[in-house]
Scaffold this motif. Structure first.
Motif, PDB file in Angstrom:
ATOM      1  N   GLU A 285      -1.974   5.787  -3.996  1.00 59.03           N
ATOM      2  CA  GLU A 285      -2.827   6.973  -4.135  1.00 59.03           C
ATOM      3  C   GLU A 285      -1.937   8.208  -4.143  1.00 59.03           C
ATOM      4  O   GLU A 285      -1.014   8.333  -3.346  1.00 59.03           O
ATOM      5  N   GLY A 286      -2.244   9.117  -5.069  1.00 61.39           N
ATOM      6  CA  GLY A 286      -1.669  10.463  -5.055  1.00 61.39           C
ATOM      7  C   GLY A 286      -2.808  11.426  -4.767  1.00 61.39           C
ATOM      8  O   GLY A 286      -3.895  11.301  -5.346  1.00 61.39           O
ATOM      9  N   ASN A 287      -2.584  12.373  -3.857  1.00 60.99           N
ATOM     10  CA  ASN A 287      -3.701  13.173  -3.370  1.00 60.99           C
ATOM     11  C   ASN A 287      -3.174  14.517  -2.912  1.00 60.99           C
ATOM     12  O   ASN A 287      -2.342  14.572  -2.007  1.00 60.99           O
ATOM     13  N   TRP A 288      -3.643  15.594  -3.534  1.00 61.93           N
ATOM     14  CA  TRP A 288      -3.147  16.904  -3.095  1.00 61.93           C
ATOM     15  C   TRP A 288      -4.208  17.741  -2.407  1.00 61.93           C
ATOM     16  O   TRP A 288      -4.028  18.927  -2.221  1.00 61.93           O
ATOM     17  N   ILE A 289      -5.305  17.110  -2.040  1.00 60.42           N
ATOM     18  CA  ILE A 289      -6.351  17.818  -1.277  1.00 60.42           C
ATOM     19  C   ILE A 289      -6.587  17.127   0.065  1.00 60.42           C
ATOM     20  O   ILE A 289      -7.666  17.228   0.654  1.00 60.42           O
ATOM     21  N   ALA A 290      -5.580  16.431   0.576  1.00 62.13           N
ATOM     22  CA  ALA A 290      -5.722  15.665   1.819  1.00 62.13           C
ATOM     23  C   ALA A 290      -5.511  16.599   3.016  1.00 62.13           C
ATOM     24  O   ALA A 290      -4.419  16.662   3.593  1.00 62.13           O
ATOM     25  N   THR A 291      -6.555  17.298   3.364  1.00 63.52           N
ATOM     26  CA  THR A 291      -6.495  18.313   4.425  1.00 63.52           C
ATOM     27  C   THR A 291      -5.695  17.824   5.635  1.00 63.52           C
ATOM     28  O   THR A 291      -5.963  16.748   6.166  1.00 63.52           O
ATOM     29  N   GLY A 292      -4.743  18.627   6.051  1.00 61.57           N
ATOM     30  CA  GLY A 292      -3.954  18.320   7.251  1.00 61.57           C
ATOM     31  C   GLY A 292      -2.657  17.606   6.957  1.00 61.57           C
ATOM     32  O   GLY A 292      -1.766  17.566   7.809  1.00 61.57           O
ATOM     33  N   ARG A 293      -2.536  17.037   5.777  1.00 65.37           N
ATOM     34  CA  ARG A 293      -1.339  16.264   5.467  1.00 65.37           C
ATOM     35  C   ARG A 293      -0.340  17.119   4.691  1.00 65.37           C
ATOM     36  O   ARG A 293      -0.708  17.798   3.727  1.00 65.37           O
ATOM     37  N   LYS A 294       0.901  17.058   5.105  1.00 69.90           N
ATOM     38  CA  LYS A 294       1.948  17.861   4.480  1.00 69.90           C
ATOM     39  C   LYS A 294       2.927  16.984   3.723  1.00 69.90           C
ATOM     40  O   LYS A 294       3.537  17.424   2.760  1.00 69.90           O
ATOM     41  N   MET A 295       3.088  15.745   4.150  1.00 74.03           N
ATOM     42  CA  MET A 295       4.107  14.897   3.549  1.00 74.03           C
ATOM     43  C   MET A 295       3.829  13.422   3.874  1.00 74.03           C
ATOM     44  O   MET A 295       4.647  12.711   4.435  1.00 74.03           O
ATOM     45  N   GLN A 296       2.606  13.013   3.518  1.00 74.10           N
ATOM     46  CA  GLN A 296       2.199  11.650   3.837  1.00 74.10           C
ATOM     47  C   GLN A 296       2.596  10.705   2.698  1.00 74.10           C
ATOM     48  O   GLN A 296       1.752  10.134   2.030  1.00 74.10           O
ATOM     49  N   HIS A 297       3.906  10.605   2.535  1.00 74.31           N
ATOM     50  CA  HIS A 297       4.441   9.659   1.545  1.00 74.31           C
ATOM     51  C   HIS A 297       4.702   8.365   2.320  1.00 74.31           C
ATOM     52  O   HIS A 297       5.787   8.189   2.879  1.00 74.31           O
ATOM     53  N   ASP A 298       3.717   7.526   2.372  1.00 74.67           N
ATOM     54  CA  ASP A 298       3.753   6.362   3.248  1.00 74.67           C
ATOM     55  C   ASP A 298       3.717   5.069   2.438  1.00 74.67           C
ATOM     56  O   ASP A 298       3.219   5.046   1.318  1.00 74.67           O
ATOM     57  N   PHE A 299       4.229   4.025   3.034  1.00 79.70           N
ATOM     58  CA  PHE A 299       3.976   2.712   2.450  1.00 79.70           C
ATOM     59  C   PHE A 299       3.941   1.655   3.530  1.00 79.70           C
ATOM     60  O   PHE A 299       4.468   1.841   4.630  1.00 79.70           O
ATOM     61  N   GLU A 300       3.291   0.563   3.184  1.00 76.57           N
ATOM     62  CA  GLU A 300       3.353  -0.635   4.013  1.00 76.57           C
ATOM     63  C   GLU A 300       3.503  -1.799   3.052  1.00 76.57           C
ATOM     64  O   GLU A 300       2.786  -1.900   2.057  1.00 76.57           O
ATOM     65  N   VAL A 301       4.454  -2.666   3.336  1.00 74.75           N
ATOM     66  CA  VAL A 301       4.698  -3.815   2.464  1.00 74.75           C
ATOM     67  C   VAL A 301       4.822  -5.044   3.363  1.00 74.75           C
ATOM     68  O   VAL A 301       5.424  -4.976   4.430  1.00 74.75           O
TER      69      VAL A 301
ATOM     70  N   ARG B   7       0.878  -1.184   0.000  1.00 79.46           N
ATOM     71  CA  ARG B   7       0.000   0.000   0.000  1.00 79.46           C
ATOM     72  C   ARG B   7       0.902   1.217   0.000  1.00 79.46           C
ATOM     73  O   ARG B   7       1.748   1.357   0.885  1.00 79.46           O
ATOM     74  N   GLY B   8       0.734   2.086  -0.975  1.00 73.33           N
ATOM     75  CA  GLY B   8       1.537   3.299  -1.062  1.00 73.33           C
ATOM     76  C   GLY B   8       0.646   4.518  -1.132  1.00 73.33           C
ATOM     77  O   GLY B   8      -0.514   4.435  -1.568  1.00 73.33           O
ATOM     78  N   LEU B   9       1.211   5.634  -0.765  1.00 74.18           N
ATOM     79  CA  LEU B   9       0.407   6.848  -0.657  1.00 74.18           C
ATOM     80  C   LEU B   9       1.349   8.033  -0.760  1.00 74.18           C
ATOM     81  O   LEU B   9       2.470   7.984  -0.264  1.00 74.18           O
ATOM     82  N   HIS B  10       0.885   9.066  -1.444  1.00 75.78           N
ATOM     83  CA  HIS B  10       1.541  10.358  -1.289  1.00 75.78           C
ATOM     84  C   HIS B  10       0.441  11.392  -1.226  1.00 75.78           C
ATOM     85  O   HIS B  10      -0.181  11.727  -2.244  1.00 75.78           O
ATOM     86  N   ALA B  11       0.195  11.879  -0.023  1.00 74.41           N
ATOM     87  CA  ALA B  11      -0.907  12.818   0.186  1.00 74.41           C
ATOM     88  C   ALA B  11      -0.396  14.098   0.832  1.00 74.41           C
ATOM     89  O   ALA B  11       0.370  14.065   1.784  1.00 74.41           O
ATOM     90  N   GLU B  12      -0.835  15.207   0.294  1.00 78.02           N
ATOM     91  CA  GLU B  12      -0.558  16.526   0.857  1.00 78.02           C
ATOM     92  C   GLU B  12      -1.834  17.360   0.700  1.00 78.02           C
ATOM     93  O   GLU B  12      -2.828  16.893   0.149  1.00 78.02           O
ATOM     94  N   ASP B  13      -1.794  18.577   1.187  1.00 82.24           N
ATOM     95  CA  ASP B  13      -3.018  19.390   1.094  1.00 82.24           C
ATOM     96  C   ASP B  13      -2.795  20.740   0.424  1.00 82.24           C
ATOM     97  O   ASP B  13      -3.630  21.632   0.568  1.00 82.24           O
ATOM     98  N   TYR B  14      -1.718  20.848  -0.349  1.00 76.74           N
ATOM     99  CA  TYR B  14      -1.407  22.176  -0.899  1.00 76.74           C
ATOM    100  C   TYR B  14      -2.368  22.632  -1.997  1.00 76.74           C
ATOM    101  O   TYR B  14      -2.313  23.782  -2.403  1.00 76.74           O
ATOM    102  N   MET B  15      -3.237  21.735  -2.477  1.00 79.51           N
ATOM    103  CA  MET B  15      -4.254  22.140  -3.442  1.00 79.51           C
ATOM    104  C   MET B  15      -5.666  21.999  -2.847  1.00 79.51           C
ATOM    105  O   MET B  15      -6.650  21.972  -3.580  1.00 79.51           O
ATOM    106  N   ALA B  16      -5.766  21.907  -1.538  1.00 81.71           N
ATOM    107  CA  ALA B  16      -7.074  21.666  -0.918  1.00 81.71           C
ATOM    108  C   ALA B  16      -7.985  22.882  -0.974  1.00 81.71           C
ATOM    109  O   ALA B  16      -9.212  22.756  -0.930  1.00 81.71           O
ATOM    110  N   ASP B  17      -7.398  24.047  -1.106  1.00 80.63           N
ATOM    111  CA  ASP B  17      -8.202  25.267  -1.112  1.00 80.63           C
ATOM    112  C   ASP B  17      -8.794  25.495  -2.508  1.00 80.63           C
ATOM    113  O   ASP B  17      -8.056  25.716  -3.470  1.00 80.63           O
ATOM    114  N   ALA B  18     -10.104  25.462  -2.588  1.00 83.68           N
ATOM    115  CA  ALA B  18     -10.779  25.605  -3.886  1.00 83.68           C
ATOM    116  C   ALA B  18     -10.569  26.993  -4.477  1.00 83.68           C
ATOM    117  O   ALA B  18     -10.801  27.209  -5.668  1.00 83.68           O
ATOM    118  N   ASN B  19     -10.125  27.908  -3.660  1.00 84.44           N
ATOM    119  CA  ASN B  19      -9.853  29.259  -4.171  1.00 84.44           C
ATOM    120  C   ASN B  19      -8.413  29.419  -4.634  1.00 84.44           C
ATOM    121  O   ASN B  19      -8.015  30.506  -5.053  1.00 84.44           O
TER     122      ASN B  19
END
Lengths: 373, 373, 373, 373
Positions: free
Chosen positions: D248-264, D158-170
């Protein structure tokens, strides 16, 4: 003087015992509308039933569940027998006018679950399916926060239920591997699905990815048996509220014992949770001051009902069996008409429908709509 | 057929209720030598006692604890009344030949605790003091690992019990602030001391640092009352095994609800624990391969007795009330002679001795030897 | 065109290299008042010095630090030689009118440190001691929050610096075990003391508990040598602001690599920090809504100056060497008169005074006032 | 005397600066085969270029990157210009026989990336794409452990890279929202894909789920612009080694700044990682003793090359910029022929191929094979 409610329990294994713990604790911890009498316990043989009666404190024992179900002195039938028997038992109990409490899954197949739910509704009796993780005060808190808009508009969700109890390829073939209703998605992915809908509301479309990793297992007779059920069941999700997400059920996740986790994020905040530390809920709010934002570790306490019933001080923590007591309390209140059924047969059917739709989607390799959302 | 053990409980507040939960759960969860009958409950007024009787399921109620203590049909007296009354109640019960279970602290002053312990020993009855945090399977694991040498020779220890329930300077003066026996060190630092000796054995010398931070509190009658007891009680420690360490009891630790933590390190390994996540024990071993070393998060499971009694699967977690059930079970087994008393009056006295020595050291500003280690 | 500042570095070991990293990075990352030239490096032999010159990019090399210190073309002397030499080197450099940057500890004994601080002040040159953990933006944040009253009135503090690099009893006797200035309290407890005063202001009284656990070590010549310095140095503290607390320096804490932790609590909030995850600060505020309170994990980002100099996005994290760059930048700005010296010789003397007072208190077993707070 | 390598840098923004940090630090920290000269920097205007030259320490500045690329005195061209320009710049540099270092993504479209990779291979020059998260010693450790069989046969990921730098619709429409090559999957999901293949090897089949959540954004001119690129890009995966997984790649993950995670997880162990605490790797081994198993928090240290280059002591931690220094060092060694290119244009093409296949799969709603695995 409280009204008595006489309980007949079918099954005296792990879950039977857990249910008895739940009824006992619920009556001590909560101010319930009934006094529950442990009237009768049924098991396969009279010896087993009698041993369980003595150990667990029931008045009577029987090896004939049908007879017990028809006993007019009983009010509630509680089913913790193997999944394949749930349907017959429940239908018989419903026919006898009993309230019915059934361990999850309600039935291996959604068609059976539907028959059970519809019979219960026609009979007007009260039902319950044992999705105990939902009884956690921190999950109630999460649902309240979402409903109250503390996260803003919900955009996304990631859910997981991973354990490793089937990771050993030498583990024997069991009823959990039965093509009708078995597999990781059904067994524990069902919890991930229940939590997802508990928090966000109906799932409308799914894409499934169900995988058999351990293709055969010892049959216990010196041979092996082919396994067709999934060891990992994943799904992409669409929710009625517009959010999208994913879940995974996984019983070969080496090292994981109770990774029932979720993360949900909206326009104004996010929540992060792990059942590994289920007395905590982590909350991020964009409303916090600049330079002071971060996920906040909320520890369960009396502010989070019904925690205070168990302990007047925060941070002392509830255990797994306490969740079962909360489940029982909710059901007894529902029987008394004080509140709606927390998780009735219709809700149990819903989970089976989701599971089957995901499995069907996995086979077809296409997105599918979920019936009856 | 199990022998019956008839219980008389004094007090129906938070701890009274918790004890009833404990007895109820213990009997479901464990295979105990007795069937405990909730025979009688005593409280200050008959109305309170009767209400508690009904709510908690006792057979009888009384407003005269002395009469109850003398009732020849009772086997065990369980005291959850205010601390100042423990001594009279316990001595009366001992005189009547009853086994006595008493909430902590055994008595506000060690002289009283000593009288109680000696009376119990002379009478040959079985006693128990309620240090429930010690009943955690992860603490048993820690003790076993230390005893087995998995950490090598023990060198150092840091213990803590910090909460914030007295952090509000507007909180009213209570019996917990009473100069005889009150204060953070006595109230919760006692847990830190109990854990320290549970794991490492006797403390031989102490240096105390006990501080009153909130010098006066509302007296509930419109005035204020001077507080002389400590809000923070710290101590440096020497153990008989050669290790040194420190503990702190603190009830003004803003934000902390259950920071009963410890870290212990030896020549070959270390353990780290927090009651905030009390189903986990973190273990570092110098025996792990180079480049692969690190603190290992061990999650409670059936390998850690008696967890398996509550749940057959690991990672499901025990709650605070489960610890009380383990405490009760241990006591019942001790009454039956199956095992030594887990934490008897002598052990309760020991904690009071440690507390008083630390307080005395704090006043004198000098190191002091602990009596009777 | 920036003014040039010519640097002479004494010592080319671990810390010498780290300083060069710091100067190099600081000039890239910050907009500094000077362009630093790596003018000359001094080491014990010419061969070592020349090798370091080539590897690190200095213009010249020498085996005569006295000559280098007198070189009129140099502006700053940076001392990373063994502790025992700090004093002579610094006094010579001060006498030559150079700014002096000295690794910690300033000198093994506070009397020497005082002589150095006073000489520097008389000469009017700018000094710096390398307490790099204080350069962490999250520590600056903590200090700002405390100063701004975000925690209310400060009541208590717990500080720690624990590692395990001296845990092996077979580790050789080194200068760090020298009775004059050695030991865990001096070596790393000094960091815990520096952080405590950085956050809360002056410590006024101390009670020390300094313990030698490993009483002798191999001398490297086939024999052993008695160790008199502490392996664990603890202290209880009183602060001028009315708070109390404790610190510990410990270099035999098996399993710990960088446990420079603190917890500070006031009437309105608390902070919790661990250097093991030094890009995070955990903040509890009683101002948060009921049922929503908890320690909040603030991750370092551009809101926390000077993080933004290193990276424009939050959560990317600074490393240990980046803290050194911040230290260097602060010093260069102080030389330019733009800001006060971040941690000058007077501050270094202060730490030595605290250490010696704690050691003296430990020997006498009594509380002692700290001079010159 | 080291051979000189003359660098020409295109772009002086965030990434340009980070590259300069990387080159500067790499030369201090590592013993590299070259001395890199900051020969020339190119930017859009001469004023910008000249300012960057002065700030970053280049010898020359230019507003004509084509001229710089053709300068025979330069050896390496480093491209940190906007994505859309990467191709022209790289092809010109390759044509001029230069080694080329290009920030990620190599090019918005895989067809372009292919052209670049093939041109580079034909020309025989050395290339590098900036996937700096792979340069973390803990990721190297993870790969080594997997390759060495410490997890047994790999079953899932399971891999993930989530941040929130595009979470603001404005937030304004930028080049990152450009239909050609934009979106969360391409921008940061690319990291999750790179890590997945770095650890487990080739992905052979994918099912994509790419979602646009914020359908229009301000265009910066008072109007709005429709967004067609994904804010969340998910995929189910099949690996050549037989494992399955998800990213998952996600740039609207409110609260997350650097959730580049994995579990193998494999048959014998598991790894868990989060970039939020990237100096740690959590390792579960079924080989640990019964009752002592758990995820072990391995902290980065000198055992995990090249950590020791930065710091001789464990637990001190690397920062984000240090990862860039490692990236640079690897590239310089590759140019010298000492090791293979760590992440060349062919590898960059591979990531673009994966992204496009996932996007295509999402549009078609079907599983797709990945070319050229």
């Amino acid at each position: 003087m409280k009204k008595k409610l006489r309980l007949g329990l079918i099954g005296s294994g792990f879950m039977g015992k857990t249910h008895v713990f739940g009824f006992a604790a619920a009556q001590r911890v909560f101010d319930l509308p009934y006094e529950v009498e442990l009237a009768c316990i049924a098991d396969v043989t009279m010896a087993q039933a009698e041993a369980a009666r003595a150990a667990l404190g029931f008045q009577n024992a029987t090896d004939d569940w049908r007879q017990m179900v028809d006993d007019p002195s009983l009010d509630v039938i509680d089913i913790t027998a193997p999944n394949a028997l749930h349907k017959d038992m429940a239908l018989a109990a419903i026919a006898a006018g009993k309230h019915v409490y059934c361990e999850k899954p309600l039935a291996p197949l959604s068609a059976d679950a539907r028959e059970m739910a519809e019979a219960a509704e026609r009979a007007g009796i009260k039902t319950q399916v044992g999705f105990n993780y939902l009884c956690n005060p921190m999950l109630s808190l999460a649902r309240e926060m979402i409903a109250a808009g503390e996260l803003g508009e919900i955009r996304g969700y990631r859910g997981l239920h991973a354990e490793d109890y089937m990771a050993d390829a030498n583990g024997q073939f069991t009823f959990r591997h039965d093509p009708a209703g078995g597999g990781a998605l059904a067994d524990i992915g069902s919890h991930a699905l229940a939590t997802a809908e508990f928090l966000l509301g109906p799932i409308t479309r799914v894409f499934g990815d169900c995988i058999t990793v351990i293709g055969s297992r010892p049959d216990g007779k010196g041979g092996t048996r082919t396994v067709e059920t999934d060891d990992v069941g994943r799904a992409f999700l669409r929710f009625e509220n517009g959010a999208s997400g994913s879940i995974e059920g996984n019983w070969i996740a080496t090292g994981r014992k109770m990774q029932h986790d979720f993360e949900v994020y909206g326009t104004k905040g996010a929540l992060s949770f792990s059942q590994e530390r289920f007395n905590e809920l982590h909350f991020f709010s964009t409303g916090d001051a600049k330079g002071r934002q971060g996920f906040r570790r909320i520890e369960a306490g009396p502010d989070h009902s019904p925690y205070g019933r168990f302990c007047v001080a925060p941070g002392h923590q509830l255990g797994f069996n306490d969740l079962k007591a909360i489940e029982v309390a909710g059901y007894l209140e529902a029987i008394a008409g004080v509140r709606p059924e927390p998780f009735n047969f219709r809700a149990g059917l819903r989970i089976q429908t989701l599971i089957e739709t995901i499995q069907k989607s996995s086979r077809s390799g296409t997105w599918l709509a979920v019936d009856g959302a």
